[in-house]
Scaffold this active site. Sequence first.
Site, PDB file in Angstrom:
ATOM      1  N   THR A 121      53.162  53.045  53.259  1.00 39.31           N
ATOM      2  CA  THR A 121      53.192  52.266  55.381  1.00 39.31           C
ATOM      3  C   THR A 121      54.525  52.387  55.124  1.00 39.31           C
ATOM      4  O   THR A 121      55.021  51.956  54.639  1.00 39.31           O
ATOM      5  CB  THR A 121      52.587  51.306  55.248  1.00 39.31           C
ATOM      6  OG1 THR A 121      52.108  51.939  56.475  1.00 39.31           O
ATOM      7  CG2 THR A 121      52.875  49.696  54.935  1.00 39.31           C
ATOM      8  N   HIS A 175      51.322  38.728  42.202  1.00 41.79           N
ATOM      9  CA  HIS A 175      51.804  38.225  40.902  1.00 41.79           C
ATOM     10  C   HIS A 175      50.767  38.182  39.677  1.00 41.79           C
ATOM     11  O   HIS A 175      50.886  37.277  39.150  1.00 41.79           O
ATOM     12  CB  HIS A 175      52.475  37.131  41.334  1.00 41.79           C
ATOM     13  CG  HIS A 175      53.600  36.787  41.242  1.00 41.79           C
ATOM     14  ND1 HIS A 175      54.181  36.848  39.066  1.00 41.79           N
ATOM     15  CD2 HIS A 175      54.827  35.732  40.832  1.00 41.79           C
ATOM     16  CE1 HIS A 175      54.779  36.238  39.403  1.00 41.79           C
ATOM     17  NE2 HIS A 175      55.740  35.730  40.027  1.00 41.79           N
TER      18      HIS A 175
END
Length: 456
Positions: free
Chosen positions: A372, A429
């Site tokens: 983006t 994560h």
Amino acid sequence: MARVDVIMPQMGESIAEGTVSRWLKKVGDEVKRDEPILEISTDKVDAEIPSPAAGVLAEIKVEEGKTVEVQTVVAVIETEKGAAAGAGAAADAEPQAQTAGAPAAAEVVPAHEERAAARAAPPAAATSPAPPVSTADGVGDGRQETAEERLRRLSTPLVRKIAAEHEVDISRIEGTGYAGRVTKKDIMAYLESGPPTAAPAAPARAAKVPPEGVAHPEVQAWPGDRVESMSRIRKLTADHMVLSRRISAHVTSFYEVDFTQIARIRKAKKNDYEQRGAKLTFLTFIVKAIADQLRKHPVLNASVSGDTIIYRQPINIGIAVALEWGLIVPVLKQADELSLLGISKKMADLADRARTKRLSPDEVQQGTFTITNPGGFGSYIGAPIINQPQVAILGVGSIEKRPKVLTLDDGQDVIAIRTLGMLSLSYDHRIVDGADADRFMADVKAELEGFAEGAV
């Protein structure tokens, strides 16, 4: 007489439904093959859907503004003009047709759900009744599971995925879909309110749940405020973003990149690219570097499925395109196999067709990594939200000339004017460790700062 169904396409991996925004043709109109006949809206794209065959639009099954699941039949094309000559009178004949044919409710059941239900059903026995369905199948009293119960339990892939991630038994949720099937709205409401401790939640409470299932808190409007309903694409985007924050353990790393070498290459090669119908932008170089490095760092090109990791073979990079009515992410397929010129041309083509609602369903599906570019609006940098079911997204900040301290070969420090920009990597994560993300970004930075002019 041949009849061809027009179905609601799946405009992305996580998309389970779509809304008919506008019919471009009416019953009785002649249509050509691949001619747009309706517009649909999902949380990924607004798109025009072409006719699968030439003929006459004989029946519209889903009206404007209605949301249905993917693979639902939304219209019927009669491929012989004579067979549809009376289509203008179809509206008058509709009550009789419904009486003589199958029930209308059964017609909107997606075919793939019926097949799935059939596969889930116990084998029929000629001489003995079917065996009882176990508690794991959603019926715990030893009786045979009905087709309606199977549909409810099977639900859609997205609902089953959410249920698995939150360890929720779908059979415990009261469904509001066809045959009591649990919809995304139902399971999100269930997760918001928590499992009932005594009695099911009161109907009045359920009625306050927004259509897309995420319980956004209600806020009181003040005198003079302007209040308007969210658009369909805005509501779906809001739900998708909130869901992503719940699913993935978001961490973001930030890297400053010196684009001075690339700025020189762009200045030297810009006219050559324009003559070939392409724009040599900074984003072109970034996409190329990301595609190259994803092959070396496969964990950034993966997805999480339950307790397993899917390492994607193709490198399909989604490029977010801001539109007046929302955000679309067309996908650059097999990006690692494209040259810099190929990337430039393909990006321009996808962006243009996204803005004119001419993207095909395949062009917004199967992305493995997203980029983006808020820097195009002047943003220094941001921390974007991961586009599910991917595990990473790159944010590109503004690229401009700034002062930077450089150390010369003799050890002397000087201040120089360099073309600098920030890149941010938000990653999941759960499977991407900080060291994994940093190694990936260090390699992306090195490729961009040392980009060879001969590679252009």
